[in-house]
Design an enzyme around this catalytic site. Structure first.
Site, mmCIF file in Angstrom:
data_model
loop_
_atom_site.group_PDB
_atom_site.id
_atom_site.type_symbol
_atom_site.label_atom_id
_atom_site.label_comp_id
_atom_site.label_asym_id
_atom_site.label_seq_id
_atom_site.Cartn_x
_atom_site.Cartn_y
_atom_site.Cartn_z
ATOM 1 N N PRO A 2 -45.924 -3.137 -33.651
ATOM 2 C CA PRO A 2 -44.889 -4.164 -33.565
ATOM 3 C C PRO A 2 -44.505 -4.676 -34.955
ATOM 4 O O PRO A 2 -45.357 -4.885 -35.811
ATOM 5 C CB PRO A 2 -45.556 -5.268 -32.743
ATOM 6 C CG PRO A 2 -46.615 -4.565 -31.958
ATOM 7 C CD PRO A 2 -47.110 -3.472 -32.851
ATOM 8 N N GLU A 3 -43.211 -4.861 -35.155
ATOM 9 C CA GLU A 3 -42.741 -5.373 -36.443
ATOM 10 C C GLU A 3 -42.629 -6.892 -36.381
ATOM 11 O O GLU A 3 -42.875 -7.521 -35.348
ATOM 12 C CB GLU A 3 -41.430 -4.692 -36.822
ATOM 13 C CG GLU A 3 -41.600 -3.178 -36.893
ATOM 14 C CD GLU A 3 -40.484 -2.442 -37.618
ATOM 15 O OE1 GLU A 3 -39.802 -3.044 -38.470
ATOM 16 O OE2 GLU A 3 -40.312 -1.228 -37.358
ATOM 17 N N LYS A 52 -46.706 -9.643 -39.673
ATOM 18 C CA LYS A 52 -47.241 -9.077 -38.439
ATOM 19 C C LYS A 52 -48.474 -9.825 -37.948
ATOM 20 O O LYS A 52 -49.220 -9.320 -37.109
ATOM 21 C CB LYS A 52 -47.559 -7.596 -38.660
ATOM 22 C CG LYS A 52 -46.334 -6.782 -39.064
ATOM 23 C CD LYS A 52 -46.674 -5.328 -39.323
ATOM 24 C CE LYS A 52 -45.432 -4.554 -39.765
ATOM 25 N NZ LYS A 52 -45.718 -3.115 -39.994
ATOM 26 N N ARG A 254 -46.203 7.791 -42.802
ATOM 27 C CA ARG A 254 -45.291 7.486 -41.696
ATOM 28 C C ARG A 254 -44.045 8.342 -41.835
ATOM 29 O O ARG A 254 -43.656 8.731 -42.931
ATOM 30 C CB ARG A 254 -44.898 5.999 -41.703
ATOM 31 C CG ARG A 254 -46.061 5.023 -41.592
ATOM 32 C CD ARG A 254 -46.725 5.063 -40.233
ATOM 33 N NE ARG A 254 -45.830 4.663 -39.161
ATOM 34 C CZ ARG A 254 -45.572 3.390 -38.843
ATOM 35 N NH1 ARG A 254 -46.131 2.397 -39.531
ATOM 36 N NH2 ARG A 254 -44.763 3.103 -37.842
#
Length: 265
Positions: A2-3, A52, A254
């Protein structure tokens, strides 16, 4: 993972539902039992997010820190909640509202010094009113690392994840491989302003929407069928602007996405 907009949205919900109330806190799973006992029955003062990280503050001075990580999530419902299903790390209930936390990387008590240490190592958060964007600009302009890597570095800028990284760079026509030293001040100011606006939409809507109205091909604003991203997870698909196939690569472990024409430099 989640950002930042997800954590800020959770903070708003928890503050709205719990602030000023006594909250029943438990750990059905058992891994937060000692911490839950310290805050069970205490008055919830406020919730806030730093990137976060989610912070809960209680009237007795206790602080609970939550980091969702890859698998963590809150599920809410009407209180009293039914018997827990699965591994519920923390359950919170007050009035007619309850929420269960499952699978976080961290759910722990923090001291004020712990919180100070956390915030000291985080870069500015575009969703916080007290953010100082010049701190991020200073780190970026001194670094030859790729801007795509710098935007994901929580010590440089906190709350930005893989989706916002890819999309804000596309909207700015900046190649993710360009070094930080190659970003000028006008570009940085535009990136920051765009992140503030886009992430605020994420908080309000609960979903990311980054495609400009002129590029949405007539789909209703925020409604079904509207394209939500320009490049993220669109490898090989045509760019929404120029039609060139979107590229995908690896950066800081990523996947990174970009258009080789719209983001040529």
């Amino acid at each position: 993972m989640p950002e930042g907009h997800t954590l800020h949205r959770l903070a708003r919900i928890h503050h709205r539902e719990f602030a000023g109330r006594q909250v029943a806190v438990s750990s059905p799973q058992g891994r937060f039992t000692a911490g839950a006992r310290r805050v069970d029955g205490q008055t919830f003062v406020r919730a806030e997010a730093w990137g976060k990280h989610l912070i809960h503050r209680y009237g007795n001075g206790e602080i609970v820190h939550v980091h969702l990580g890859l698998y963590g999530a809150f599920g809410d419902g009407a209180a009293p909640l039914p018997e827990p299903v699965g591994q519920v790390r923390m359950r919170m209930e007050s009035g007619a509202y309850g929420t269960d936390l499952r699978g976080p990387t961290a759910c722990e008590l923090y001291t004020p010094d712990d919180l100070t240490a956390l915030t000291a190592r985080l870069g500015p958060d575009p969703l916080r009113k007290d953010a100082v964007p010049d701190l991020a600009w200073s780190a970026i302009t001194r670094s030859r690392k790729a801007i795509g890597a710098l935007l994901m570095d929580q010590k440089v800028l906190c709350g930005v994840g893989n989706v916002y990284r890819a999309e804000v760079l596309f909207r700015a026509a900046i190649n993710p491989h360009r070094p930080g030293t190659g970003i000028d001040r006008m570009e940085w100011d535009a990136l920051w302003t765009d992140l503030v606006a886009l992430m605020a939409v994420g908080v309000q809507r609960g979903k990311m929407h980054v495609v400009r109205p002129d590029d949405d091909h007539g789909a209703p604003a925020y409604g079904p069928g509207r394209p939500r991203t320009y490049v993220y997870r669109r490898s090989g698909e045509p760019c929404r602007i120029c039609g060139t196939p979107i590229l995908m690569g690896e950066m800081v472990a990523r996947k990174v996405y970009w258009c080789p024409v719209c983001q040529a430099d």
